[in-house]
Design a protein around this motif. Structure first.
Motif, PDB file in Angstrom:
ATOM      1  N   GLU A  81       0.829  -1.205   0.000  1.00 17.01           N
ATOM      2  CA  GLU A  81       0.000   0.000   0.000  1.00 17.01           C
ATOM      3  C   GLU A  81       0.863   1.254   0.000  1.00 17.01           C
ATOM      4  O   GLU A  81       0.513   2.261  -0.627  1.00 17.01           O
ATOM      5  CB  GLU A  81      -0.955   0.013   1.186  1.00 17.01           C
ATOM      6  CG  GLU A  81      -1.917   1.189   1.159  1.00 17.01           C
ATOM      7  CD  GLU A  81      -3.130   1.008   2.056  1.00 17.01           C
ATOM      8  OE1 GLU A  81      -4.029   1.864   1.998  1.00 17.01           O
ATOM      9  OE2 GLU A  81      -3.187   0.017   2.808  1.00 17.01           O
ATOM     10  N   GLU A  85       0.725   4.364  -2.584  1.00 14.91           N
ATOM     11  CA  GLU A  85       0.662   5.756  -2.127  1.00 14.91           C
ATOM     12  C   GLU A  85       1.775   6.591  -2.753  1.00 14.91           C
ATOM     13  O   GLU A  85       1.576   7.771  -3.081  1.00 14.91           O
ATOM     14  CB  GLU A  85       0.753   5.803  -0.602  1.00 14.91           C
ATOM     15  CG  GLU A  85      -0.494   5.280   0.099  1.00 14.91           C
ATOM     16  CD  GLU A  85      -0.327   5.195   1.604  1.00 14.91           C
ATOM     17  OE1 GLU A  85       0.814   5.421   2.083  1.00 14.91           O
ATOM     18  OE2 GLU A  85      -1.310   4.898   2.298  1.00 14.91           O
ATOM     19  N   GLU A  88       0.731   7.411  -6.167  1.00 20.81           N
ATOM     20  CA  GLU A  88      -0.356   8.391  -6.116  1.00 20.81           C
ATOM     21  C   GLU A  88       0.196   9.801  -5.914  1.00 20.81           C
ATOM     22  O   GLU A  88      -0.245  10.759  -6.570  1.00 20.81           O
ATOM     23  CB  GLU A  88      -1.336   8.036  -4.996  1.00 20.81           C
ATOM     24  CG  GLU A  88      -2.219   6.842  -5.318  1.00 20.81           C
ATOM     25  CD  GLU A  88      -3.100   6.423  -4.154  1.00 20.81           C
ATOM     26  OE1 GLU A  88      -4.165   5.856  -4.383  1.00 20.81           O
ATOM     27  OE2 GLU A  88      -2.686   6.647  -2.979  1.00 20.81           O
ATOM     28  N   LEU A 132      -6.496  -2.641  -3.551  1.00 20.97           N
ATOM     29  CA  LEU A 132      -5.670  -1.534  -4.027  1.00 20.97           C
ATOM     30  C   LEU A 132      -5.818  -1.289  -5.528  1.00 20.97           C
ATOM     31  O   LEU A 132      -5.412  -0.243  -6.030  1.00 20.97           O
ATOM     32  CB  LEU A 132      -4.187  -1.811  -3.720  1.00 20.97           C
ATOM     33  CG  LEU A 132      -3.802  -1.914  -2.244  1.00 20.97           C
ATOM     34  CD1 LEU A 132      -2.342  -2.326  -2.113  1.00 20.97           C
ATOM     35  CD2 LEU A 132      -4.061  -0.611  -1.513  1.00 20.97           C
ATOM     36  N   ARG A 135      -7.335   1.920  -7.019  1.00 21.08           N
ATOM     37  CA  ARG A 135      -6.439   3.066  -6.882  1.00 21.08           C
ATOM     38  C   ARG A 135      -5.358   3.044  -7.968  1.00 21.08           C
ATOM     39  O   ARG A 135      -4.999   4.088  -8.523  1.00 21.08           O
ATOM     40  CB  ARG A 135      -5.808   3.077  -5.489  1.00 21.08           C
ATOM     41  CG  ARG A 135      -6.835   3.317  -4.398  1.00 21.08           C
ATOM     42  CD  ARG A 135      -6.302   3.004  -3.000  1.00 21.08           C
ATOM     43  NE  ARG A 135      -5.167   3.823  -2.630  1.00 21.08           N
ATOM     44  CZ  ARG A 135      -4.551   3.745  -1.442  1.00 21.08           C
ATOM     45  NH1 ARG A 135      -4.995   2.871  -0.530  1.00 21.08           N
ATOM     46  NH2 ARG A 135      -3.517   4.523  -1.173  1.00 21.08           N
ATOM     47  N   GLU A 138      -6.947   4.140 -11.225  1.00 17.95           N
ATOM     48  CA  GLU A 138      -7.164   5.590 -11.313  1.00 17.95           C
ATOM     49  C   GLU A 138      -5.888   6.309 -11.734  1.00 17.95           C
ATOM     50  O   GLU A 138      -5.950   7.318 -12.443  1.00 17.95           O
ATOM     51  CB  GLU A 138      -7.652   6.130  -9.968  1.00 17.95           C
ATOM     52  CG  GLU A 138      -8.309   7.512 -10.043  1.00 17.95           C
ATOM     53  CD  GLU A 138      -7.311   8.665 -10.116  1.00 17.95           C
ATOM     54  OE1 GLU A 138      -7.673   9.729 -10.629  1.00 17.95           O
ATOM     55  OE2 GLU A 138      -6.151   8.492  -9.658  1.00 17.95           O
ATOM     56  N   ARG A 283     -15.375   4.548  -2.270  1.00 20.04           N
ATOM     57  CA  ARG A 283     -14.362   5.584  -2.158  1.00 20.04           C
ATOM     58  C   ARG A 283     -15.004   6.927  -2.462  1.00 20.04           C
ATOM     59  O   ARG A 283     -15.939   7.001  -3.266  1.00 20.04           O
ATOM     60  CB  ARG A 283     -13.202   5.334  -3.124  1.00 20.04           C
ATOM     61  CG  ARG A 283     -12.496   4.028  -2.902  1.00 20.04           C
ATOM     62  CD  ARG A 283     -11.485   3.722  -4.007  1.00 20.04           C
ATOM     63  NE  ARG A 283     -10.282   4.515  -3.873  1.00 20.04           N
ATOM     64  CZ  ARG A 283      -9.887   5.435  -4.747  1.00 20.04           C
ATOM     65  NH1 ARG A 283     -10.629   5.708  -5.804  1.00 20.04           N
ATOM     66  NH2 ARG A 283      -8.764   6.103  -4.586  1.00 20.04           N
ATOM     67  N   GLU A 285     -13.899  11.243  -2.782  1.00 16.90           N
ATOM     68  CA  GLU A 285     -12.918  12.317  -2.672  1.00 16.90           C
ATOM     69  C   GLU A 285     -13.428  13.408  -1.730  1.00 16.90           C
ATOM     70  O   GLU A 285     -14.636  13.634  -1.608  1.00 16.90           O
ATOM     71  CB  GLU A 285     -12.631  12.931  -4.039  1.00 16.90           C
ATOM     72  CG  GLU A 285     -11.836  12.045  -4.964  1.00 16.90           C
ATOM     73  CD  GLU A 285     -11.369  12.783  -6.206  1.00 16.90           C
ATOM     74  OE1 GLU A 285     -11.460  14.031  -6.224  1.00 16.90           O
ATOM     75  OE2 GLU A 285     -10.919  12.111  -7.146  1.00 16.90           O
ATOM     76  N   THR A 298      -9.292   7.362   5.853  1.00 16.98           N
ATOM     77  CA  THR A 298      -8.441   7.757   4.736  1.00 16.98           C
ATOM     78  C   THR A 298      -6.991   7.382   5.027  1.00 16.98           C
ATOM     79  O   THR A 298      -6.509   7.556   6.156  1.00 16.98           O
ATOM     80  CB  THR A 298      -8.528   9.269   4.458  1.00 16.98           C
ATOM     81  OG1 THR A 298      -7.571   9.617   3.442  1.00 16.98           O
ATOM     82  CG2 THR A 298      -8.243  10.099   5.704  1.00 16.98           C
ATOM     83  N   ILE A 325      -8.618  10.925  -0.233  1.00 19.29           N
ATOM     84  CA  ILE A 325      -9.569   9.895  -0.654  1.00 19.29           C
ATOM     85  C   ILE A 325     -10.068   9.164   0.592  1.00 19.29           C
ATOM     86  O   ILE A 325      -9.288   8.560   1.323  1.00 19.29           O
ATOM     87  CB  ILE A 325      -8.933   8.875  -1.620  1.00 19.29           C
ATOM     88  CG1 ILE A 325      -8.336   9.576  -2.853  1.00 19.29           C
ATOM     89  CG2 ILE A 325      -9.967   7.832  -2.040  1.00 19.29           C
ATOM     90  CD1 ILE A 325      -9.349  10.257  -3.732  1.00 19.29           C
ATOM     91  N   GLN A 327     -12.226   6.130   2.301  1.00 19.01           N
ATOM     92  CA  GLN A 327     -12.584   4.758   1.948  1.00 19.01           C
ATOM     93  C   GLN A 327     -13.555   4.193   2.981  1.00 19.01           C
ATOM     94  O   GLN A 327     -13.400   4.403   4.191  1.00 19.01           O
ATOM     95  CB  GLN A 327     -11.333   3.874   1.875  1.00 19.01           C
ATOM     96  CG  GLN A 327     -10.321   4.344   0.854  1.00 19.01           C
ATOM     97  CD  GLN A 327      -9.013   3.583   0.936  1.00 19.01           C
ATOM     98  OE1 GLN A 327      -8.836   2.727   1.786  1.00 19.01           O
ATOM     99  NE2 GLN A 327      -8.090   3.895   0.042  1.00 19.01           N
TER     100      GLN A 327
END
Length: 337
Positions: A81, A85, A88, A132, A135, A138, A283, A285, A298, A325, A327
């Protein structure tokens, strides 16, 4: 008694000295890139973009290094994860820097982007972290879905996740991935194994243009660096996704992550749990209305779990990871009871 490193490691190219050195130097590099923008950037914004990209790159390499060094696969589940991140944060910086909110986080038309993208997707399956995958998707698609359907194989892999995906008839990197695409498109597992053997046989040779190729070989001064492991995680994920029970014919290939595949099969109960989580995994935003009343959290802040009624605007959380984000927490137990 500690196991001998030469017995514990999963590839013979990795020496204990280089392993320990990389375990020390990679986190140091991450800390340095977190502290200031890269000086190679033409502006501060571009410098931060380079720094965040290097952090994501290093986090991925650190995970691969630990697998190569024979570390526990269990620990890799939670560390994955952190890799997502990292990508991201780099993608958010790219979108801000380029003023393109849909800029893709992976340059999938080159080895530099295609290999880590497919590798990251594959690790989500192998480590039973399908939660995951939305994510990761995206990062590719963009919030407006501007980049969907760019590559057949990426779409095929993502189609096994709990989300709708898109048709594509384009394979951006044909060598060696055409054989893997043929395996995923096979009518039966016997045929799939034939294509997977062909894929693994040519995997390293066909990826000669990748930046990590031959990193285990010493240079003219006898120095080595940048080798963290050569692994076709996508071949392992294909075996898992296609439901191939007997993958022993692939064990002869050095780059096939058989330990990870064996672990994934042995821990299939985690897969069922992750599927259940993903099935209810909503999820939202920050700035958007809460789609469902309940407890949310989050990854931008530890201890962030709290209750939101449906329709309430989801708040932002100050962090280095860009857009907040929220969750849905699959555990909806009231902590006060």
């Amino acid at each position: 008694m500690m196991m001998n490193f030469h017995v514990k490691r999963r590839q013979q190219f990795l020496s204990e000295k280089n392993y320990q050195l990389a375990l020390k130097e990679i986190p140091q590099g991450i800390k340095l890139f977190e502290s200031e923008p890269a000086r190679s950037g033409s502006s501060e914004a571009e410098g931060w973009l380079i720094s965040y990209r290097m952090i994501a790159f290093d986090l991925f390499n650190l995970l691969v290094l630990k697998y190569t060094g024979g570390e526990s696969i269990e620990a890799m589940r939670s560390e994955l994860e952190g890799v997502v991140e990292g990508y991201e944060r780099a993608t958010n910086q790219l979108r801000e820097y380029s003023r393109d909110p849909n800029a893709s986080g992976f340059q999938v038309d080159s080895f530099d982007g295609y290999c880590p993208c497919l590798g990251l997707i594959s690790l989500c399956y192998l480590l039973h972290r399908r939660d995951l995958l939305p994510r990761v998707a995206e990062l590719l698609d963009g919030p407006d879905k501007n980049n969907v359907g760019m590559d057949f194989l990426i779409e095929d892999f993502l189609s096994y996740a709990p989300m709708d995906r898109y048709e594509s008839d384009t394979l951006l990197v044909t060598e060696p991935f055409e054989s893997l695409a043929d395996a995923m498109d096979s009518a039966d597992n016997k045929d799939a194994l034939k294509h997977l053997r062909k894929f693994l046989k040519r995997w390293y040779k066909d990826l000669a243009g990748a930046p990590w190729h031959d990193a285990h070989k010493p240079d003219a001064q006898g120095r080595t660096g940048g080798y963290y492991g050569y692994w076709s995680f996508e071949a392992g994920a294909a075996v898992l996704l296609l439901g191939i029970d007997d993958d022993s014919s692939l064990h002869t290939y050095l780059y096939y992550p058989k330990d990870l595949v064996d672990w994934a099969k042995a821990h299939s109960v985690l897969e069922a749990k992750q599927n259940a989580v993903a099935a209810t995994g909503l999820r939202c935003e920050a700035g958007q209305p809460c789609p469902k009343g309940g407890y949310w959290m989050t990854p931008a802040k530890s201890g962030s779990r709290r209750y939101f009624p449906q329709g309430q605007e989801m708040p932002p959380v100050a962090s280095d990871y860009g857009t907040t984000i929220w969750q849905w927490d699959p555990n909806q137990a009231d902590p006060t009871l």
